[in-house]
Design a protein around this motif. Structure first.
Motif, short mmCIF file in Angstrom:
data_model
loop_
_atom_site.label_atom_id
_atom_site.label_comp_id
_atom_site.label_asym_id
_atom_site.label_seq_id
_atom_site.Cartn_x
_atom_site.Cartn_y
_atom_site.Cartn_z
N SER A 1 7.64 -0.03 2.83
CA SER A 1 6.92 1.24 3.04
C SER A 1 5.58 1.14 2.32
CB SER A 1 7.76 2.39 2.48
OG SER A 1 8.06 2.16 1.09
N GLN A 2 4.70 2.10 2.55
CA GLN A 2 3.40 2.13 1.87
C GLN A 2 2.98 3.58 1.69
OE1 GLN A 2 -0.15 0.58 3.98
NE2 GLN A 2 -0.62 -0.59 2.10
N SER A 3 2.71 3.96 0.44
CA SER A 3 2.32 5.35 0.19
C SER A 3 0.87 5.42 -0.29
CB SER A 3 3.22 5.99 -0.87
OG SER A 3 2.88 5.52 -2.17
N PHE A 4 0.22 6.51 0.08
CA PHE A 4 -1.16 6.80 -0.36
C PHE A 4 -1.16 8.20 -0.97
CE2 PHE A 4 -3.70 3.38 1.55
CZ PHE A 4 -2.77 2.82 2.40
N SER A 5 -1.59 8.31 -2.22
CA SER A 5 -1.71 9.61 -2.89
C SER A 5 -3.13 9.77 -3.41
CB SER A 5 -0.69 9.70 -4.04
OG SER A 5 0.64 9.60 -3.54
N TRP B 1 3.73 2.16 12.50
CA TRP B 1 2.33 1.87 12.87
C TRP B 1 1.40 2.88 12.23
CZ3 TRP B 1 1.27 -2.69 14.85
CH2 TRP B 1 2.19 -3.34 15.68
N HIS B 2 0.33 2.37 11.62
CA HIS B 2 -0.69 3.25 11.03
C HIS B 2 -2.03 2.54 11.06
CE1 HIS B 2 0.82 0.73 7.71
NE2 HIS B 2 -0.38 0.86 7.19
N HIS B 3 -3.09 3.35 10.90
CA HIS B 3 -4.43 2.76 10.77
C HIS B 3 -4.72 2.56 9.28
CE1 HIS B 3 -8.84 2.49 10.80
NE2 HIS B 3 -8.72 2.14 12.05
N PRO B 4 -5.44 1.51 8.92
CA PRO B 4 -5.84 1.37 7.51
C PRO B 4 -6.56 2.61 7.00
CG PRO B 4 -6.30 -0.66 8.70
CD PRO B 4 -5.87 0.35 9.73
N LEU B 5 -6.60 2.70 5.68
CA LEU B 5 -7.06 3.90 4.97
C LEU B 5 -8.32 4.50 5.59
CD1 LEU B 5 -6.97 5.80 2.54
CD2 LEU B 5 -8.16 4.02 1.21
N MET B 6 -8.32 5.82 5.74
CA MET B 6 -9.48 6.50 6.32
C MET B 6 -9.96 7.62 5.40
SD MET B 6 -8.95 6.66 10.44
CE MET B 6 -10.75 6.65 10.60
N MET C 1 -4.28 -1.00 15.01
CA MET C 1 -3.27 -0.38 14.16
C MET C 1 -2.51 -1.50 13.46
SD MET C 1 -3.39 3.01 14.58
CE MET C 1 -1.84 3.95 14.68
N GLU C 2 -1.82 -1.14 12.40
CA GLU C 2 -1.06 -2.17 11.69
C GLU C 2 0.29 -1.61 11.26
OE1 GLU C 2 -3.41 -2.89 8.10
OE2 GLU C 2 -2.10 -1.48 7.08
N ARG C 3 1.20 -2.49 10.84
CA ARG C 3 2.42 -2.03 10.22
C ARG C 3 2.92 -3.10 9.25
NH1 ARG C 3 6.93 -1.93 15.17
NH2 ARG C 3 6.74 -4.12 15.86
N HIS C 4 3.80 -2.64 8.35
CA HIS C 4 4.31 -3.52 7.31
C HIS C 4 5.83 -3.65 7.49
CE1 HIS C 4 0.33 -3.09 5.82
NE2 HIS C 4 0.48 -1.80 5.61
N PRO C 5 6.28 -4.77 8.08
CA PRO C 5 7.69 -4.88 8.42
C PRO C 5 8.62 -4.96 7.22
CG PRO C 5 6.35 -6.67 9.43
CD PRO C 5 5.46 -5.88 8.56
N ILE D 1 -4.50 0.85 -6.85
CA ILE D 1 -5.50 1.87 -6.54
C ILE D 1 -6.38 1.31 -5.43
CG2 ILE D 1 -7.58 3.06 -7.36
CD1 ILE D 1 -6.25 3.43 -10.06
N PHE D 2 -6.56 2.10 -4.38
CA PHE D 2 -7.48 1.74 -3.30
C PHE D 2 -8.67 2.68 -3.39
CE2 PHE D 2 -4.61 -0.14 0.33
CZ PHE D 2 -3.95 -0.94 -0.60
N ARG D 3 -9.87 2.14 -3.30
CA ARG D 3 -11.07 2.98 -3.18
C ARG D 3 -11.61 2.75 -1.77
NH1 ARG D 3 -14.61 1.35 -7.24
NH2 ARG D 3 -13.78 2.94 -8.66
#
Ligand SMILES: NC(=O)N[C@@H](O)C(=O)O
Ligand code: NI
Length: 170
Positions: free
Chosen positions: A81-85, A125-130, A74-78, A59-61
């Motif tokens: 994958s990474q999901s945010f719900s 490539w994505h930006h950290p959680l916004m 920007m960042e990426r995870h080689p 869980i990310f707050r």
């Protein structure tokens, strides 16, 4: 070219080059449990690589970002994958970029509803959680394991995201 970024609505089609949208997509729905439950099946696939890697659920707050917001990194995870719900039913921003010779190109900004999640494909490539407007919580499914799973990039000149809810009640 302007450094001011436009904000697009998050749709499955527009986001397809970057990953999947996690939402109650009617074409993915099948009834289960004797008709009691709607199953929105296989909306995204978790992708982890490397010996000894595991899929984890977090869980990310995220504290709300302040707008206008300067995108400098920007960042990426080689390796995964990474999901945010979203758990907080609040709109949030998804910022991604195509890879251009090992660097992120111009960011694309998508406004997600509080009922839309995303799964960033491995090495996207994505930006950290916004988060927007208030601290917001998300279920995050990503990878734990050996190896470096975080690559960061810093733009020489930043891009600017305007207030996504300007004129709307947050
Ligand atoms: N660092 C971390 O776990 N979070 C980032 O990957 C992110 O995309 O928010
Ligand atoms: Ni990430």
């Amino acid at each position: 070219m302007s450094r001011l970024l436009s904000i697009e609505p998050l749709t499955k089609e527009a986001f397809a080059p970057f990953g999947s949208v996690i939402e109650t997509e009617p074409t993915a729905m099948r009834f289960i449990n004797g008709g009691n439950t709607e199953r929105y099946h296989a909306l995204a696939r978790v992708d982890v690589a490397g010996e000894g890697s595991a899929v984890i659920i977090n869980i990310f707050r995220g504290q709300p970002r302040i707008f206008p917001y300067a995108v400098t990194t920007m960042e990426r995870h080689p390796l995964g994958s990474q999901s945010f719900s979203p758990l907080s039913d609040r709109p949030w921003l998804v910022v991604v970029a195509a890879d251009e010779g090992g660097q992120p190109g111009r960011p694309r900004v998508f406004l997600a509803s509080g009922r839309q999640g995303v799964n960033y494909g491995r090495n996207v490539w994505h930006h950290p959680l916004m988060s927007i407007g208030a601290a917001s919580e998300f279920i995050v499914v990503d990878r734990e394991g050996p190896g470096n799973n975080l690559e960061e990039f810093f733009y020489e000149e930043s891009f600017l995201i305007p207030d996504p809810l300007k004129g709307q009640t947050p």
